[in-house]
Design an enzyme around this catalytic site. Structure first.
Site, mmCIF file in Angstrom:
data_model
loop_
_atom_site.group_PDB
_atom_site.id
_atom_site.type_symbol
_atom_site.label_atom_id
_atom_site.label_comp_id
_atom_site.label_asym_id
_atom_site.label_seq_id
_atom_site.Cartn_x
_atom_site.Cartn_y
_atom_site.Cartn_z
ATOM 1 N N LEU A 49 -11.847 -5.218 3.281
ATOM 2 C CA LEU A 49 -11.930 -5.517 1.850
ATOM 3 C C LEU A 49 -10.530 -5.525 1.251
ATOM 4 O O LEU A 49 -9.642 -4.793 1.698
ATOM 5 C CB LEU A 49 -12.806 -4.477 1.142
ATOM 6 C CG LEU A 49 -14.245 -4.361 1.659
ATOM 7 C CD1 LEU A 49 -15.078 -3.516 0.705
ATOM 8 C CD2 LEU A 49 -14.899 -5.718 1.856
ATOM 9 N N GLY A 94 -14.122 -3.413 6.271
ATOM 10 C CA GLY A 94 -15.022 -4.485 5.847
ATOM 11 C C GLY A 94 -15.044 -5.660 6.825
ATOM 12 O O GLY A 94 -16.065 -6.341 6.974
ATOM 13 N N ASN A 118 -12.571 2.389 9.276
ATOM 14 C CA ASN A 118 -11.519 3.402 9.105
ATOM 15 C C ASN A 118 -11.407 3.913 7.674
ATOM 16 O O ASN A 118 -10.372 4.431 7.269
ATOM 17 C CB ASN A 118 -10.174 2.803 9.552
ATOM 18 C CG ASN A 118 -9.763 1.623 8.687
ATOM 19 O OD1 ASN A 118 -10.614 0.861 8.241
ATOM 20 N ND2 ASN A 118 -8.480 1.471 8.429
ATOM 21 N N GLU A 119 -12.493 3.771 6.890
ATOM 22 C CA GLU A 119 -12.420 4.103 5.459
ATOM 23 C C GLU A 119 -11.852 5.494 5.178
ATOM 24 O O GLU A 119 -11.072 5.677 4.233
ATOM 25 C CB GLU A 119 -13.816 3.992 4.808
ATOM 26 C CG GLU A 119 -14.266 2.583 4.486
ATOM 27 C CD GLU A 119 -14.836 1.835 5.681
ATOM 28 O OE1 GLU A 119 -14.778 2.367 6.812
ATOM 29 O OE2 GLU A 119 -15.326 0.714 5.483
HETATM 30 C C1 LIG Z 1 -20.222 10.330 -3.264
HETATM 31 C C2 LIG Z 1 -20.528 8.956 -3.774
HETATM 32 C C3 LIG Z 1 -20.242 7.945 -2.726
HETATM 33 C C4 LIG Z 1 -20.392 6.577 -3.275
HETATM 34 C C5 LIG Z 1 -19.842 5.621 -2.272
HETATM 35 C C6 LIG Z 1 -19.894 4.266 -2.772
HETATM 36 C C7 LIG Z 1 -19.099 3.360 -2.292
HETATM 37 C C8 LIG Z 1 -18.015 3.643 -1.295
HETATM 38 C C9 LIG Z 1 -16.660 3.490 -1.861
HETATM 39 C C10 LIG Z 1 -15.742 2.695 -1.366
HETATM 40 C C11 LIG Z 1 -15.940 1.909 -0.150
HETATM 41 C C12 LIG Z 1 -14.973 0.798 -0.110
HETATM 42 C C13 LIG Z 1 -14.969 0.200 1.254
HETATM 43 C C14 LIG Z 1 -13.866 -0.348 1.734
HETATM 44 C C15 LIG Z 1 -13.808 -0.952 3.064
HETATM 45 C C16 LIG Z 1 -12.501 -1.638 3.377
HETATM 46 O O1 LIG Z 1 -12.518 -2.656 3.994
HETATM 47 S S1 LIG Z 1 -11.047 -0.944 2.808
HETATM 48 C C17 LIG Z 1 -9.752 -1.837 3.613
HETATM 49 C C18 LIG Z 1 -9.397 -1.179 4.916
HETATM 50 N N1 LIG Z 1 -8.388 -1.932 5.596
HETATM 51 C C19 LIG Z 1 -7.341 -1.382 6.224
HETATM 52 O O2 LIG Z 1 -7.195 -0.187 6.281
HETATM 53 C C20 LIG Z 1 -6.357 -2.320 6.852
HETATM 54 C C21 LIG Z 1 -5.046 -2.243 6.150
HETATM 55 N N2 LIG Z 1 -4.079 -3.173 6.711
HETATM 56 C C22 LIG Z 1 -3.416 -2.925 7.859
HETATM 57 O O3 LIG Z 1 -3.605 -1.941 8.535
HETATM 58 C C23 LIG Z 1 -2.418 -3.961 8.275
HETATM 59 O O4 LIG Z 1 -2.111 -4.764 7.165
HETATM 60 C C24 LIG Z 1 -2.898 -4.867 9.430
HETATM 61 C C25 LIG Z 1 -4.251 -5.481 9.134
HETATM 62 C C26 LIG Z 1 -2.949 -4.043 10.725
HETATM 63 C C27 LIG Z 1 -1.881 -6.027 9.622
HETATM 64 O O5 LIG Z 1 -0.599 -5.489 9.817
HETATM 65 P P1 LIG Z 1 0.683 -6.440 9.651
HETATM 66 O O6 LIG Z 1 1.857 -5.587 10.008
HETATM 67 O O7 LIG Z 1 0.476 -7.697 10.391
HETATM 68 O O8 LIG Z 1 0.698 -6.844 8.120
HETATM 69 P P2 LIG Z 1 1.121 -5.936 6.868
HETATM 70 O O9 LIG Z 1 0.585 -4.558 7.013
HETATM 71 O O10 LIG Z 1 2.577 -6.082 6.635
HETATM 72 O O11 LIG Z 1 0.290 -6.626 5.694
HETATM 73 C C28 LIG Z 1 0.697 -7.877 5.147
HETATM 74 C C29 LIG Z 1 0.431 -7.843 3.657
HETATM 75 O O12 LIG Z 1 -0.995 -7.719 3.465
HETATM 76 C C30 LIG Z 1 -1.254 -6.565 2.652
HETATM 77 N N3 LIG Z 1 -2.550 -6.000 3.065
HETATM 78 C C31 LIG Z 1 -2.880 -5.506 4.245
HETATM 79 N N4 LIG Z 1 -4.157 -5.122 4.276
HETATM 80 C C32 LIG Z 1 -4.665 -5.368 3.046
HETATM 81 C C33 LIG Z 1 -5.937 -5.175 2.443
HETATM 82 N N5 LIG Z 1 -6.977 -4.661 3.102
HETATM 83 N N6 LIG Z 1 -6.070 -5.541 1.162
HETATM 84 C C34 LIG Z 1 -5.044 -6.064 0.464
HETATM 85 N N7 LIG Z 1 -3.811 -6.277 0.991
HETATM 86 C C35 LIG Z 1 -3.624 -5.923 2.263
HETATM 87 C C36 LIG Z 1 -0.085 -5.637 2.915
HETATM 88 O O13 LIG Z 1 0.049 -4.697 1.880
HETATM 89 C C37 LIG Z 1 1.056 -6.623 2.985
HETATM 90 O O14 LIG Z 1 1.373 -6.985 1.652
HETATM 91 P P3 LIG Z 1 2.881 -7.352 1.234
HETATM 92 O O15 LIG Z 1 3.717 -6.125 1.531
HETATM 93 O O16 LIG Z 1 2.798 -7.635 -0.226
HETATM 94 O O17 LIG Z 1 3.254 -8.526 2.068
#
Ligand SMILES: CCCCC/C=C\C/C=C\CC/C=C/CC(=O)SCCNC(=O)CCNC(=O)[C@H](O)C(C)(C)COP(=O)(O)OP(=O)(O)OC[C@H]1O[C@@H](n2cnc3c(N)ncnc32)[C@H](O)[C@@H]1OP(=O)(O)O
Length: 243
Positions: A49, A94, A118-119
């Site tokens: 996400l 996500g 990995n949340e």
């Molecule tokens: C008690 C009551 C309970 C109620 C519960 C109710 C609901 C639950 C609540 C919340 C749930 C929400 C669920 C969320 C699920 C998700 O999916 S969260 C997202 C998790 N994703 C990650 O952890 C991955 C993060 N990214 C990375 O690890 C790396 O980017 C990568 C994928 C391994 C790639 O690495 P790489 O080196 O190639 O690239 P960069 O890290 O340099 O990234 C480039 C650029 O992209 C930006 N970016 C990376 N990931 C995201 C992302 N997920 N969203 C937005 N932007 C992202 C990064 O910041 C870089 O940006 P730049 O510096 O501006 O270029």
């Protein structure tokens, strides 16, 4: 279906909507029986996400975003098409949910291509329907450990716990998905579709019954100051990685 939302195929509201529209088009065209879901971003299947959709926005936006996330999951999870993912890159949270919603998963054999929910590493929680989807795939004990520790499994481990069905050399990920597809398409469509629904409907119904409450829970949770701070710190760490 090749996902292309550079740099990391994060599931922004716009991209979720595009995926939904593409899926709906394929589903309503009787000429299509199957989808292979893969990525056009080198080395990345999906970063999950889009954190920018969950950070510093207002409650109305959070609600709209979460409704779209729910919709995408429900549509993929219950699709009458055969959906196979050809996972050709790292696949977090996500994005992993999307792959877990497919009927079969092929992962490219590259130690960098870890996948999982990995949340907890971000200080957030995998919602109950993310959790249910993982439990249905790998079983309760593996899911419990994986979710609490926010584990991202490299290919050999992902195969071993049943998170993916096959691991193949990187250049064979699409051809392996196509070969697998042949077996699924050989089954009479109505029998396969009804069986899929029988297996998956109870899980989807849990969310369908509580959809609005789930949106409200998400909005309340994500709006908390502590959660917003945790997300900002995580985003900052991602950016600092480069320097
Ligand atoms: C008690 C009551 C309970 C109620 C519960 C109710 C609901 C639950 C609540 C919340 C749930 C929400 C669920 C969320 C699920 C998700 O999916 S969260 C997202 C998790 N994703 C990650 O952890 C991955 C993060 N990214 C990375 O690890 C790396 O980017 C990568 C994928 C391994 C790639 O690495 P790489 O080196 O190639 O690239 P960069 O890290 O340099 O990234 C480039 C650029 O992209 C930006 N970016 C990376 N990931 C995201 C992302 N997920 N969203 C937005 N932007 C992202 C990064 O910041 C870089 O940006 P730049 O510096 O501006 O270029």
């Amino acid at each position: 279906m090749k996902m292309r939302n550079p740099p990391v195929n994060s599931l922004s509201l716009e991209f979720l909507t595009e995926l939904l529209i593409s899926l709906e088009k394929l589903e309503s065209d009787k000429a299509f029986h199957a989808i292979i879901l893969t990525s056009d971003c080198p080395g990345i299947f999906s970063a999950g996400l889009d954190l920018m959709e969950m950070c510093g926005r207002d409650p109305t936006h959070y609600a709209e975003y979460w409704k779209a996330v729910q919709e995408l999951w429900l549509r993929f999870y219950l699709s009458h098409l055969v959906v196979i993912s050809a996972i050709n890159g790292v696949n977090a949270a996500g994005g992993c949910l999307l792959a877990l919603s497919c009927d079969y998963r092929v992962l490219a054999d590259n130690p960098k291509y870890a996948m999982g929910l990995n949340e907890t590493l971000l200080g957030i929680i995998a919602p109950f329907w993310f959790k249910d989807t993982l439990v249905n795939t790998v079983g309760h004990r593996t899911a419990e450990r994986a979710l609490q520790l926010g584990l991202l499994f490299p290919p050999a481990e992902a195969l071993q716990v049943g998170m993916v069905d096959k691991v193949v050399p990187e250049d064979q990920v699409l051809s392996a998905a196509r070969s697998e597809l042949a077996q699924w398409l050989a089954i009479p469509g109505h029998a396969r579709q009804l069986t899929k629904s029988l297996m998956r409907k109870p899980t989807a119904d849990r969310l369908l019954k509580e959809r609005d409450a789930d949106i409200q829970n998400f909005v309340r949770f994500i709006s908390r100051d502590a959660i917003q701070k945790a997300l900002r710190v995580y985003l900052e760490k991602l950016k600092q990685k480069k320097t």
